[in-house]
Design an enzyme around this catalytic site. Structure first.
Site, PDB file in Angstrom:
ATOM      1  CG  HIS A   1      -9.544  11.552  -9.614  1.00  0.00           C
ATOM      2  ND1 HIS A   1     -10.563  11.249  -8.756  1.00  0.00           N
ATOM      3  CD2 HIS A   1      -8.647  10.545  -9.467  1.00  0.00           C
ATOM      4  CE1 HIS A   1     -10.289  10.122  -8.118  1.00  0.00           C
ATOM      5  NE2 HIS A   1      -9.133   9.679  -8.536  1.00  0.00           N
ATOM      6  CG  HIS A   2      -5.529   8.988 -10.458  1.00  0.00           C
ATOM      7  ND1 HIS A   2      -4.839   9.010  -9.258  1.00  0.00           N
ATOM      8  CD2 HIS A   2      -6.712   8.388 -10.201  1.00  0.00           C
ATOM      9  CE1 HIS A   2      -5.575   8.424  -8.325  1.00  0.00           C
ATOM     10  NE2 HIS A   2      -6.722   8.045  -8.867  1.00  0.00           N
TER      11      HIS A   2
ATOM     12  CG  HIS B   1     -10.332   6.077  -8.175  1.00  0.00           C
ATOM     13  ND1 HIS B   1      -9.620   6.974  -7.410  1.00  0.00           N
ATOM     14  CD2 HIS B   1     -11.528   5.960  -7.577  1.00  0.00           C
ATOM     15  CE1 HIS B   1     -10.372   7.390  -6.418  1.00  0.00           C
ATOM     16  NE2 HIS B   1     -11.537   6.796  -6.497  1.00  0.00           N
TER      17      HIS B   1
ATOM     18  CD1 TRP C   1       2.486   3.637  -6.615  1.00  0.00           C
ATOM     19  CD2 TRP C   1       0.934   2.057  -6.958  1.00  0.00           C
ATOM     20  NE1 TRP C   1       1.259   4.218  -6.454  1.00  0.00           N
ATOM     21  CE2 TRP C   1       0.272   3.275  -6.652  1.00  0.00           C
ATOM     22  CE3 TRP C   1       0.152   0.922  -7.198  1.00  0.00           C
ATOM     23  CZ2 TRP C   1      -1.112   3.377  -6.596  1.00  0.00           C
ATOM     24  CZ3 TRP C   1      -1.223   1.044  -7.138  1.00  0.00           C
ATOM     25  CH2 TRP C   1      -1.842   2.258  -6.844  1.00  0.00           C
TER      26      TRP C   1
ATOM     27  NE  ARG D   1       4.139  10.364  -6.350  1.00  0.00           N
ATOM     28  CZ  ARG D   1       3.033   9.682  -6.634  1.00  0.00           C
ATOM     29  NH1 ARG D   1       2.059  10.248  -7.324  1.00  0.00           N
ATOM     30  NH2 ARG D   1       2.881   8.449  -6.226  1.00  0.00           N
TER      31      ARG D   1
ATOM     32  CE1 TYR E   1     -13.335   5.670  -2.191  1.00  0.00           C
ATOM     33  CE2 TYR E   1     -12.319   5.727  -4.352  1.00  0.00           C
ATOM     34  CZ  TYR E   1     -12.821   6.383  -3.246  1.00  0.00           C
ATOM     35  OH  TYR E   1     -12.785   7.742  -3.202  1.00  0.00           O
TER      36      TYR E   1
ATOM     37  CB  THR F   1     -16.721   9.712   2.082  1.00  0.00           C
ATOM     38  OG1 THR F   1     -16.560   9.087   0.812  1.00  0.00           O
ATOM     39  CG2 THR F   1     -15.575   9.303   2.983  1.00  0.00           C
TER      40      THR F   1
ATOM     41  CD  GLU G   1      -5.907  -2.339  -5.576  1.00  0.00           C
ATOM     42  OE1 GLU G   1      -6.671  -3.152  -6.134  1.00  0.00           O
ATOM     43  OE2 GLU G   1      -5.216  -2.628  -4.583  1.00  0.00           O
TER      44      GLU G   1
ATOM     45  CG  ASP H   1     -13.871 -23.606   5.900  1.00  0.00           C
ATOM     46  OD1 ASP H   1     -13.439 -22.620   5.278  1.00  0.00           O
ATOM     47  OD2 ASP H   1     -13.123 -24.448   6.433  1.00  0.00           O
TER      48      ASP H   1
ATOM     49  CG  HIS I   1       7.429   1.811  -0.154  1.00  0.00           C
ATOM     50  ND1 HIS I   1       7.302   1.272   1.108  1.00  0.00           N
ATOM     51  CD2 HIS I   1       6.594   2.875  -0.189  1.00  0.00           C
ATOM     52  CE1 HIS I   1       6.426   1.989   1.794  1.00  0.00           C
ATOM     53  NE2 HIS I   1       5.975   2.971   1.026  1.00  0.00           N
TER      54      HIS I   1
ATOM     55  CE  LYS J   1     -18.790   3.545   5.403  1.00  0.00           C
ATOM     56  NZ  LYS J   1     -19.499   2.368   4.908  1.00  0.00           N
TER      57      LYS J   1
ATOM     58  CB  SER K   1     -18.757  -0.251  10.629  1.00  0.00           C
ATOM     59  OG  SER K   1     -18.518   0.785   9.713  1.00  0.00           O
TER      60      SER K   1
ATOM     61  CB  SER L   1      -3.901 -14.721  -5.705  1.00  0.00           C
ATOM     62  OG  SER L   1      -4.204 -14.513  -4.356  1.00  0.00           O
ATOM     63  CB  SER L   2      -7.067 -10.490  -6.352  1.00  0.00           C
ATOM     64  OG  SER L   2      -5.989  -9.959  -5.678  1.00  0.00           O
TER      65      SER L   2
HETATM   66  C1  HEM Z   1       6.064   4.559   7.789  1.00  0.00           C
HETATM   67  C2  HEM Z   1       5.794   3.840   6.767  1.00  0.00           C
HETATM   68  C3  HEM Z   1       5.977   4.371   5.380  1.00  0.00           C
HETATM   69  C4  HEM Z   1       6.888   5.264   4.919  1.00  0.00           C
HETATM   70  C5  HEM Z   1       7.988   5.959   5.708  1.00  0.00           C
HETATM   71  C6  HEM Z   1       6.635   5.457   3.529  1.00  0.00           C
HETATM   72  C7  HEM Z   1       7.355   6.298   2.718  1.00  0.00           C
HETATM   73  C8  HEM Z   1       7.163   6.454   1.385  1.00  0.00           C
HETATM   74  C9  HEM Z   1       7.947   7.269   0.526  1.00  0.00           C
HETATM   75  C10 HEM Z   1       9.119   8.127   0.968  1.00  0.00           C
HETATM   76  C11 HEM Z   1       7.462   7.138  -0.734  1.00  0.00           C
HETATM   77  C12 HEM Z   1       8.021   7.752  -1.989  1.00  0.00           C
HETATM   78  C13 HEM Z   1       7.203   8.877  -2.405  1.00  0.00           C
HETATM   79  C14 HEM Z   1       7.540   9.340  -3.767  1.00  0.00           C
HETATM   80  O1  HEM Z   1       8.589  10.004  -3.901  1.00  0.00           O
HETATM   81  O2  HEM Z   1       6.761   9.045  -4.685  1.00  0.00           O
HETATM   82  C15 HEM Z   1       6.346   6.279  -0.656  1.00  0.00           C
HETATM   83  C16 HEM Z   1       5.571   5.946  -1.708  1.00  0.00           C
HETATM   84  C17 HEM Z   1       4.479   5.128  -1.639  1.00  0.00           C
HETATM   85  N1  HEM Z   1       3.994   4.484  -0.519  1.00  0.00           N
HETATM   86 FE1  HEM Z   1       4.775   4.606   1.307  1.00  0.00          FE
HETATM   87  N2  HEM Z   1       5.583   4.700   3.168  1.00  0.00           N
HETATM   88  C18 HEM Z   1       5.146   4.014   4.274  1.00  0.00           C
HETATM   89  C19 HEM Z   1       4.113   3.148   4.347  1.00  0.00           C
HETATM   90  C20 HEM Z   1       3.296   2.827   3.278  1.00  0.00           C
HETATM   91  C21 HEM Z   1       2.221   1.901   3.331  1.00  0.00           C
HETATM   92  C22 HEM Z   1       1.783   1.099   4.568  1.00  0.00           C
HETATM   93  C23 HEM Z   1       1.676   1.861   2.117  1.00  0.00           C
HETATM   94  C24 HEM Z   1       0.535   0.986   1.761  1.00  0.00           C
HETATM   95  C25 HEM Z   1      -0.348   1.253   0.916  1.00  0.00           C
HETATM   96  C26 HEM Z   1       2.400   2.772   1.265  1.00  0.00           C
HETATM   97  C27 HEM Z   1       2.120   3.015  -0.060  1.00  0.00           C
HETATM   98  C28 HEM Z   1       2.891   3.782  -0.886  1.00  0.00           C
HETATM   99  C29 HEM Z   1       2.656   3.976  -2.296  1.00  0.00           C
HETATM  100  C30 HEM Z   1       1.520   3.370  -3.120  1.00  0.00           C
HETATM  101  C31 HEM Z   1       3.659   4.825  -2.759  1.00  0.00           C
HETATM  102  C32 HEM Z   1       3.827   5.353  -4.173  1.00  0.00           C
HETATM  103  C33 HEM Z   1       5.046   4.818  -4.780  1.00  0.00           C
HETATM  104  C34 HEM Z   1       5.363   5.581  -5.999  1.00  0.00           C
HETATM  105  O3  HEM Z   1       5.264   6.829  -5.979  1.00  0.00           O
HETATM  106  O4  HEM Z   1       5.736   4.970  -6.990  1.00  0.00           O
HETATM  107  N3  HEM Z   1       3.378   3.340   2.008  1.00  0.00           N
HETATM  108  N4  HEM Z   1       6.180   5.856   0.639  1.00  0.00           N
HETATM  109 CU   LIG Z   2      -8.384   8.017  -7.819  1.00  0.00          CU
END
Ligand code: HEM
Ligand SMILES: [Cu+2]
Length: 518
Positions: free
Chosen positions: A294-295, A245, A132, A442, A249, A320, A247, A96, A67, A323, A260, A161-162
């Protein structure tokens, strides 16, 4: 001039047109948003009640990992790159992108990368499970070698790609501005992307280095991250967050750019403090390089280190804040109307500020020992990433869809999408602040009874937010297929900028003669 797009599939495979490539990116990112969303729904379904109901713990870990990876690298980043491709040439009066063939390659690296990543779900070891952030040694010593290797190859492909995408954006902005468009006349979206592209070029190689070191540890007999061989797992965290970090931003700065553009339009006033917005963006980008640890407050750092990273992080609140105050000052005494792009922007402003404040809370090193790896963190970064990046993308799509398609979306349906997203989002993530502070960790598939009520609310909110994104898809398709035609150049009364001087829909080729900017 007069030739249009190629016919059939070849148009999309071989295209070098910035608008086609922009559309490819946008559709790809939406597909990834749905895929990553499906993973989130599985997570929230399992967490609906305490106890194990639906999935195995290993599979639950794969879902949290996939996810996060899919949302960050597959949904949000490509969405903003798509926006950059569509809008930057039109905003600076260029025909273009500067490197159109490379542009095609940047996009077409992404589908194979994510196919590989998704394919790991069907290997014997399953998908990556280390989160992640894929901290070593979970992602090396204790990972399935096949899964880890495919994952590393996928990350390299996304990174290539990035980097190519950012080089293209930098080259375009530096070289292809219309006569008269000095740097301090560029729209803010262009500015934020220029700065973002430099961040990307700076840190994607660091990520590539991290995964290459992992690859060597797994297959090459090295022990960069293995204490038994003289390495150090904490080194992994330093390298990862030196990328990670900045990333975050990379994810949020283009969102600032979008906001804006939109707030001045619907306030019918020019952006307040244009130059301070530019300097604030640049300061945020520079500061983002010196706060990574800080992480890692809890890994055991010298006190001086903890203090340095704590104060450096807090410093980011200053630009911030500049802004946020400028956006509010833009609205002050404006004639504001509340069409859907403005609603999403206002929600962005309020919710992103909440995410910013919880960020300041997390930056307090001694307090972080309590919050670290709790649901408070999950709440914090979703206020930034969903209410920040995803809400601003929704705003951007409604704002520019009439320009892209020449058709108007349904305002009533869009407002339904806004309110269900807004309510669903807050129901999902606001309670997570409380369970987090109370100590719910978590990335666990089960939790103590005392967290049951808030988790049920969270899951209900998540399902509401999820369904409302299907409505978003329906609204977009309805617009493309049968929306009311808007032939006028300007859809919005208060909109300014070169993109609003070309007809709607935007023609396949724009600005074969550069416009002059006064
Ligand atoms: C309604 C939509 C979403 C729901 C319900 C949702 C739910 C969750 C849940 C339950 C977790 C697990 C948390 C944990 O136990 O660590 C999670 C992790 C995460 N989500 Fe989402 N999320 C949503 C949308 C998004 C979006 C759009 C992003 C885009 C950046 C995102 C980024 C992340 C990241 C980076 C994690 C950390 C994963 C990890 O802990 O390894 N989420 N999300
Ligand atoms: Cu950070």
């Amino acid at each position: 001039m007069a030739h249009g797009p190629a016919k059939g599939i070849r148009r999309w495979l071989y295209t070098t047109n910035h608008k086609d490539i922009g559309s490819l990116y946008l559709w790809f990112s939406f597909a990834m948003f749905i895929l990553g969303g499906a993973f989130a729904m599985i997570i929230r379904a399992e967490l609906f009640q305490p106890g194990m109901q639906l999935v195995e713990p290993e599979f639950f870990n794969q879902m949290t990992t996939m996810h996060g990876l899919v949302m960050v690298f597959g949904a949000i980043m490509p969405a903003f790159v798509g926006l950059a491709n569509w809008m930057i040439p039109m905003m600076i009066g260029a025909p273009d992108m500067a490197l159109p063939r490379m542009n095609n390659l940047s996009f077409w690296l992404l589908p194979p990368a994510f196919l590989m990543l998704a394919a790991t779900l069907f290997t014997e070891g399953g998908a990556p499970q280390a989160g992640w952030t894929f901290y070593a040694p979970l992602s090396t010593t204790y990972a399935n070698p096949l899964t880890a290797t495919i994952f590393i190859f996928a990350v390299h492909t996304m990174g290539a790609s990035s980097i190519m995408g950012s080089i293209n954006i930098i080259a375009t902005i530096l070289n292809m501005r219309a006569p008269g468009m000095s740097y301090m006349k560029m729209p803010l979206f262009v500015w934020t992307w220029l700065i973002t592209a430099f961040l990307l070029v700076a840190v994607m190689p660091v990520l590539a280095g991290a995964v290459t070191m992992m690859l060597m540890d797994i297959h090459g007999g090295t022990s960069f991250f293995d204490a038994a061989g003289g390495g150090d797992p904490v080194l992994f965290q330093h390298v990862f967050w030196f990328f990670g970090h900045p990333e975050v931003y990379i994810i949020i700065l283009p969102a600032f750019g979008v906001i804006s553009q939109i707030i001045p339009t619907f306030s019918r006033k020019p952006l307040f403090g244009y130059s301070s917005m530019v300097y604030a963006t640049a300061s945020i980008a520079l500061l983002s390089f010196i706060v990574w640890a800080h992480h890692m407050f809890t890994v055991g750092m010298p006190l001086a280190g903890e203090l340095f990273f704590m104060y450096a992080t807090m410093l980011i609140a200053v630009p911030t804040g500049v802004k946020v105050f400028n956006w509010i000052a833009t609205m002050f005494k404006g004639s504001i109307t509340f069409e859907t792009p403005m609603l999403f922007s206002l929600a962005f402003l309020v919710l992103f500020t909440i995410g910013g404040f919880t960020g300041v809370m997390l930056s307090i090193a001694p307090a972080d020992f309590q919050y670290h790896d709790s649901y408070f963190v999950v709440a914090h970064f979703h206020y930034v990433m969903v209410a920040g990046a995803v809400f601003s993308m929704s705003a951007a799509v409604y704002y520019w869809l009439p320009k892209w398609t020449g058709r108007m979306y349904s305002e009533p349906l869009a407002q339904v999408h806004f309110w269900t997203s807004f309510i669903g989002f807050n129901l999902t993530f606001f309670p997570q602040h409380f369970v987090g502070l109370a100590g719910m960790p978590r990335r666990y598939s089960d939790y103590a009874l005392q967290f049951a009520d808030y988790n049920m609310i969270s899951s209900c909110g998540a399902f509401l937010y999820g369904i409302s994104q299907i409505l978003f898809l329906v609204i977009i398709i309805l617009t493309i297929k049968g929306g009311k035609k808007t032939t006028a150049d300007k859809t919005w009364e208060g909109a300014e900028g070169l993109e609003w001087t070309v007809p709607s829909p935007a023609p396949y080729h724009t600005f074969s003669t550069p416009p002059t900017v006064k």
